[in-house]
Each structure stands twice: as C-alpha cells, then as structure tokens.
Design a protein around this motif. Structure first.
Motif, PDB file in Angstrom:
ATOM      1  N   SER A   1       0.847  -1.187   0.000  1.00 31.78           N
ATOM      2  CA  SER A   1       0.000   0.000   0.000  1.00 31.78           C
ATOM      3  C   SER A   1       0.882   1.236   0.000  1.00 31.78           C
ATOM      4  O   SER A   1       1.872   1.313   0.726  1.00 31.78           O
ATOM      5  N   GLY A   2       0.520   2.237  -0.797  1.00 36.17           N
ATOM      6  CA  GLY A   2       1.291   3.470  -0.896  1.00 36.17           C
ATOM      7  C   GLY A   2       1.013   4.420   0.254  1.00 36.17           C
ATOM      8  O   GLY A   2       0.732   5.595   0.051  1.00 36.17           O
ATOM      9  N   HIS A   3       1.068   3.902   1.468  1.00 37.55           N
ATOM     10  CA  HIS A   3       0.846   4.713   2.667  1.00 37.55           C
ATOM     11  C   HIS A   3       2.030   4.521   3.602  1.00 37.55           C
ATOM     12  O   HIS A   3       2.199   3.451   4.189  1.00 37.55           O
ATOM     13  N   LEU A   4       2.849   5.561   3.672  1.00 35.51           N
ATOM     14  CA  LEU A   4       4.006   5.542   4.562  1.00 35.51           C
ATOM     15  C   LEU A   4       3.823   6.595   5.630  1.00 35.51           C
ATOM     16  O   LEU A   4       2.917   7.435   5.552  1.00 35.51           O
ATOM     17  N   LYS A   5       4.670   6.547   6.615  1.00 32.23           N
ATOM     18  CA  LYS A   5       4.725   7.613   7.597  1.00 32.23           C
ATOM     19  C   LYS A   5       6.165   8.083   7.638  1.00 32.23           C
ATOM     20  O   LYS A   5       7.099   7.286   7.588  1.00 32.23           O
ATOM     21  N   VAL A   6       6.329   9.404   7.672  1.00 28.48           N
ATOM     22  CA  VAL A   6       7.660   9.997   7.582  1.00 28.48           C
ATOM     23  C   VAL A   6       7.919  10.854   8.813  1.00 28.48           C
ATOM     24  O   VAL A   6       7.007  11.479   9.346  1.00 28.48           O
ATOM     25  N   SER A   7       9.162  10.853   9.248  1.00 28.76           N
ATOM     26  CA  SER A   7       9.548  11.651  10.407  1.00 28.76           C
ATOM     27  C   SER A   7      10.781  12.487  10.088  1.00 28.76           C
ATOM     28  O   SER A   7      11.772  11.974   9.573  1.00 28.76           O
ATOM     29  N   PHE A   8      10.684  13.754  10.398  1.00 30.31           N
ATOM     30  CA  PHE A   8      11.826  14.649  10.321  1.00 30.31           C
ATOM     31  C   PHE A   8      12.230  15.096  11.729  1.00 30.31           C
ATOM     32  O   PHE A   8      13.219  15.760  11.915  1.00 30.31           O
ATOM     33  N   PHE A   9      11.413  14.709  12.726  1.00 27.10           N
ATOM     34  CA  PHE A   9      11.626  15.143  14.103  1.00 27.10           C
ATOM     35  C   PHE A   9      11.499  13.976  15.071  1.00 27.10           C
ATOM     36  O   PHE A   9      10.477  13.831  15.752  1.00 27.10           O
ATOM     37  N   GLY A  10      12.498  13.137  15.120  1.00 20.58           N
ATOM     38  CA  GLY A  10      12.534  12.051  16.105  1.00 20.58           C
ATOM     39  C   GLY A  10      11.359  11.105  16.010  1.00 20.58           C
ATOM     40  O   GLY A  10      11.056  10.603  14.932  1.00 20.58           O
ATOM     41  N   PRO A  11      10.642  10.911  17.123  1.00 18.14           N
ATOM     42  CA  PRO A  11       9.584   9.886  17.140  1.00 18.14           C
ATOM     43  C   PRO A  11       8.252  10.357  16.560  1.00 18.14           C
ATOM     44  O   PRO A  11       7.282   9.626  16.583  1.00 18.14           O
ATOM     45  N   PHE A  12       8.180  11.581  16.041  1.00 14.85           N
ATOM     46  CA  PHE A  12       6.924  12.123  15.546  1.00 14.85           C
ATOM     47  C   PHE A  12       6.796  11.873  14.048  1.00 14.85           C
ATOM     48  O   PHE A  12       7.641  12.295  13.269  1.00 14.85           O
ATOM     49  N   TYR A  13       5.734  11.163  13.657  1.00 18.40           N
ATOM     50  CA  TYR A  13       5.522  10.793  12.261  1.00 18.40           C
ATOM     51  C   TYR A  13       4.306  11.490  11.683  1.00 18.40           C
ATOM     52  O   TYR A  13       3.358  11.807  12.404  1.00 18.40           O
ATOM     53  N   ALA A  14       4.340  11.687  10.382  1.00 23.47           N
ATOM     54  CA  ALA A  14       3.205  12.242   9.644  1.00 23.47           C
ATOM     55  C   ALA A  14       2.956  11.371   8.417  1.00 23.47           C
ATOM     56  O   ALA A  14       3.869  10.728   7.895  1.00 23.47           O
ATOM     57  N   SER A  15       1.733  11.353   7.974  1.00 27.84           N
ATOM     58  CA  SER A  15       1.363  10.537   6.815  1.00 27.84           C
ATOM     59  C   SER A  15       1.980  11.021   5.521  1.00 27.84           C
ATOM     60  O   SER A  15       2.162  12.221   5.298  1.00 27.84           O
ATOM     61  N   TYR A  16       2.276  10.053   4.679  1.00 27.54           N
ATOM     62  CA  TYR A  16       2.715  10.271   3.299  1.00 27.54           C
ATOM     63  C   TYR A  16       1.891   9.272   2.500  1.00 27.54           C
ATOM     64  O   TYR A  16       2.184   8.084   2.489  1.00 27.54           O
ATOM     65  N   VAL A  17       0.808   9.760   1.904  1.00 31.65           N
ATOM     66  CA  VAL A  17      -0.153   8.893   1.230  1.00 31.65           C
ATOM     67  C   VAL A  17      -0.097   9.155  -0.274  1.00 31.65           C
ATOM     68  O   VAL A  17      -0.382  10.270  -0.724  1.00 31.65           O
ATOM     69  N   ILE A  18       0.259   8.133  -1.026  1.00 30.07           N
ATOM     70  CA  ILE A  18       0.306   8.245  -2.484  1.00 30.07           C
ATOM     71  C   ILE A  18      -1.084   7.902  -3.001  1.00 30.07           C
ATOM     72  O   ILE A  18      -1.533   6.762  -2.905  1.00 30.07           O
ATOM     73  N   VAL A  19      -1.763   8.920  -3.511  1.00 29.07           N
ATOM     74  CA  VAL A  19      -3.154   8.797  -3.947  1.00 29.07           C
ATOM     75  C   VAL A  19      -3.233   8.311  -5.383  1.00 29.07           C
ATOM     76  O   VAL A  19      -4.128   7.555  -5.750  1.00 29.07           O
TER      77      VAL A  19
END
Length: 180
Positions: A99-117
């Motif tokens: 599935s094209g749904h990743l989570k990305v972090s630029f700040f330690g343990p905090f992740y944000a969605s990266y969803v390829i639509v």
C-alpha cells in the motif's frame, strides 16, 4: 494527578496517531512497489506550508537505509535568501508494504502521513497527500509535466475535495527564480 497525567498522555498519543492516517474518502494506491518509487522526484505543485514557503526547485529523494526504512531528503532553493535548504528524514510503511501509505519523520519519534493517492504505471508522476486535505503535492520524475497530465491530477485532487485553487506551481529552474 496521576489520572490527569495518564489522560494527557493518551490524548497526546491519539493526536499523534491521527497524523498518520488518511484523509476522508482518500485511499492509497495498492500494489505499490517501493523499489520503483525510490530515487529523485521534482515537486511540480503543492499547497502552501510554512516549511516550504518561498522555496523553488524543490526535490525529494528517496533511498533505502540499511535497516529497510527509507531515507528522505527534501531540498529546495530560497531565492530570497539565495541559499539551498534541506531536511532529512526517515519513512516506514504505515501498514502493508503493498500500500502506498508511509509515515515519515523529520523530528525524532513524531511521524506524519505520506499517502500516495495516484501513481502512474511507469512511476513517473504521483499525487501525494498528508493526513488531511491541507497537504497536497504533485510530483514528477522530471522538472515539468505535460499540461494535460498536470490538469488531470489537479482535477482528481479537486474531485477528492482538495482546495486546488490554492495550489502553488513550483519553479524548477534558476531563470524562474530571477523573475520572482
């Protein structure tokens, strides 16, 4: 006091977990192949956010880390400051690796969605969102897209409820920076 601390911790975890979901009525692409997605992508259009405000010639480069996660390097030029800005992060799958749904972090343990639509069969362009509809990027393997392809991706985003009238077309050449 202990109950209040527990409540606050649970509330924080729920908020952070919400940043790795998908927007309403948006589904990630399926049959996703990470190895084909790796490499350099050019940002063609985006919704405005403070972390990219004013940047041109924006690219994202994805490569595998030894642990299997994805190294993410976002880079853009600030014409106002006449210098390059770069952020390095790490991405992992949010669920299934197909599935094209990743989570990305630029700040330690905090992740944000990266969803390829949307992603074309040849992995040459992509429509990407975050956890809500205020995040949207149109990416390409080349610094420009045919107008018909760009229009189709913008139309698809509009159908999904994104504020496409707010999209910023990203300058991908030095000459365009001089005209800003």
């Amino acid at each position: 006091m202990q109950k209040l601390c527990r409540f606050m911790l649970c509330a924080l975890l729920l908020c952070l977990g919400g940043c790795t979901g998908t927007p309403e009525n948006v589904e990630p692409v399926q049959n996703f192949q990470l190895n084909r997605y790796l490499g350099k992508w050019y940002e063609i259009a985006r919704l405005d956010h403070s972390f990219e405000r004013g940047l041109s010639r924006v690219t994202a480069e994805y490569s595998l880390n030894p642990d299997g996660s994805v190294r993410v390097v976002n880079r853009g030029f600030s014409p106002e400051e006449a210098r390059w800005k770069q952020a390095e992060g790490r991405a992992v799958f949010a669920g299934s690796e197909s599935s094209g749904h990743l989570k990305v972090s630029f700040f330690g343990p905090f992740y944000a969605s990266y969803v390829i639509v949307e992603l074309d069969e040849a992995y040459q362009y992509a429509l990407v969102t975050g956890h809500n509809k205020s995040y949207l990027w149109i990416l390409s393997r080349t610094p420009s897209l045919p107008r018909s392809t760009l229009n189709r991706l913008v139309q698809r985003a509009a159908e999904l409820g994104y504020p496409t009238d707010e999209l910023i077309l990203v300058a991908q050449n030095e000459a365009a920076d001089a005209n800003r």
